[in-house]
Enzyme design. Structure first.
Site, short mmCIF file in Angstrom:
data_model
loop_
_atom_site.label_atom_id
_atom_site.label_comp_id
_atom_site.label_asym_id
_atom_site.label_seq_id
_atom_site.Cartn_x
_atom_site.Cartn_y
_atom_site.Cartn_z
N GLN A 1 -6.86 0.39 3.34
CA GLN A 1 -5.99 0.57 4.50
C GLN A 1 -6.29 1.88 5.22
O GLN A 1 -6.34 2.94 4.60
CB GLN A 1 -4.51 0.53 4.11
N PRO B 1 0.82 -1.22 0.00
CA PRO B 1 0.00 0.00 0.00
C PRO B 1 0.84 1.26 0.00
O PRO B 1 0.97 1.95 1.01
CB PRO B 1 -0.79 -0.13 1.31
N CYS C 1 3.77 2.71 8.81
CA CYS C 1 4.23 3.90 8.09
C CYS C 1 5.21 4.69 8.94
O CYS C 1 4.91 5.06 10.08
CB CYS C 1 3.05 4.78 7.70
N LYS D 1 -0.57 -4.23 9.19
CA LYS D 1 0.76 -4.14 8.61
C LYS D 1 1.69 -3.47 9.62
O LYS D 1 1.43 -2.35 10.07
CB LYS D 1 0.77 -3.36 7.30
N ASP E 1 12.38 -5.72 0.22
CA ASP E 1 13.44 -6.05 -0.73
C ASP E 1 13.16 -7.26 -1.62
O ASP E 1 14.09 -7.94 -2.05
CB ASP E 1 14.78 -6.26 0.01
#
Length: 319
Positions: free
Chosen positions: A70, A16, A100, A139, A202
């Protein structure tokens, strides 16, 4: 695999990403193999206060399903109310952002700041899970910083309070997006909870996706920045995991065809004036690595009309 009662047919999810994972990009990624997509984070408080801009972030189309909306925030009652209102957009899943690192989010107690208060994080998950009939996911990151690594604790609390899955980014908030990424923390979470775990961090190639799945045991691989200008990466990953075949990168003409489809949809959704300004960054990403890429990207940043993009894409496709 299932997140609650929602079936995810495949191994890849679109992260997101704020300012990027809009309806057009999500649709293109889904069309090119993404199994599951998560929308841009939206402020729960902004949505409850009926901010138009927030509501614009929450649209869900059938082409994107299964898809999560989200939300971010730090007040359980506000998060619950925002989740209830979000049901008007018919999301398959509600995702709570606790990862975040942006100061404007974490500085106000939302996003990754919730990692510093696991009890509050648990109350938020419980409030949202009790408020809506769809699965609720979370998350998170590895932790706030190297001295406060608590992804396992927070994931267990989320599960205990009704979370149907947890996504784990293998970096702390202090790291932002800097290396190294820690996949071992994803494995530790996978071993600690009984709900699906989504690994993030990654994954930039089919081989990296396979390594993450093998190393962590996670149920789904989430791809973010590596998909910018490369939505076909999802299909490459799915093919590799299914057959072992490494699909080649698309030829320049194919890449430009995807770009044009992407921006055509973006303009249809946002109008050409706004859509083309949004398209500039996407065009630059799609042109990365092409012959004369530096010049092409410079021109991409000046695009004003779709016709401008068509002319530039023709130059890029010709090599």
């Amino acid at each position: 695999m299932f997140i609650g009662n929602v079936e995810i047919k495949g191994h890849t999810a679109l992260a997101p990403m704020a300012g990027v994972a809009d309806t057009a990009f999500r649709t293109v990624c889904k069309a090119h193999g993404a199994s599951y997509v998560v929308g841009e984070m939206a402020s729960a408080k902004g949505f409850v206060m009926q901010a138009t801009k927030t509501a614009e972030l929450l649209g869900v189309t059938d082409a994107e399903r299964p898809m999560a909306i989200q939300l971010f925030g730090s007040e359980p009652d506000v998060m619950a109310e925002a989740a209830r209102r979000a049901l008007a957009f018919s999301p398959d899943i509600i995702d709570i952002n606790m990862g975040c690192p942006a100061p404007k989010v974490a500085g106000n107690g939302g996003g990754s700041a919730l990692l510093k208060d696991p009890a509050l994080a648990g109350r938020i998950v419980r409030a949202v899970a009790d408020a809506v009939p769809v699965p609720v996911t979370v998350k998170i990151r590895k932790g706030w910083d190297a001295a406060h690594v608590n992804a396992v604790e927070v994931a267990c609390i989320a599960e205990a309070n009704g979370a149907a899955a947890v996504a784990v980014h293998g970096r702390t908030r202090a790291q932002q997006y800097a290396p190294p990424v820690d996949w071992d923390i994803i494995a530790a979470v996978r071993q600690a909870v009984h709900i699906p775990v989504i690994g993030n961090g990654d994954v930039d190639s089919p081989q990296a996706a396979a390594r993450m799945l093998a190393q962590t045991g996670c149920d789904l691989v989430m791809i973010g920045r590596a998909a910018l200008g490369r939505p076909w990466l999802f299909g490459q990953v799915e093919t590799y995991l299914r057959t072992g075949e490494l699909l080649p990168e698309p030829e320049p003409a194919q890449r430009m065809a995807v770009l044009l489809d992407h921006v055509r949809l973006l303009c249809a959704l946002r109008g050409e004036h706004i859509g083309m300004r949004e398209a500039r960054k996407h065009a630059a990403w799609y042109m990365k690595g092409l012959h004369g890429a530096s010049s092409l990207r410079g021109e991409a940043n000046q695009l004003d009309t779709f016709a401008d993009l068509e002319r530039l894409a023709a130059i890029a496709a010709a090599g």
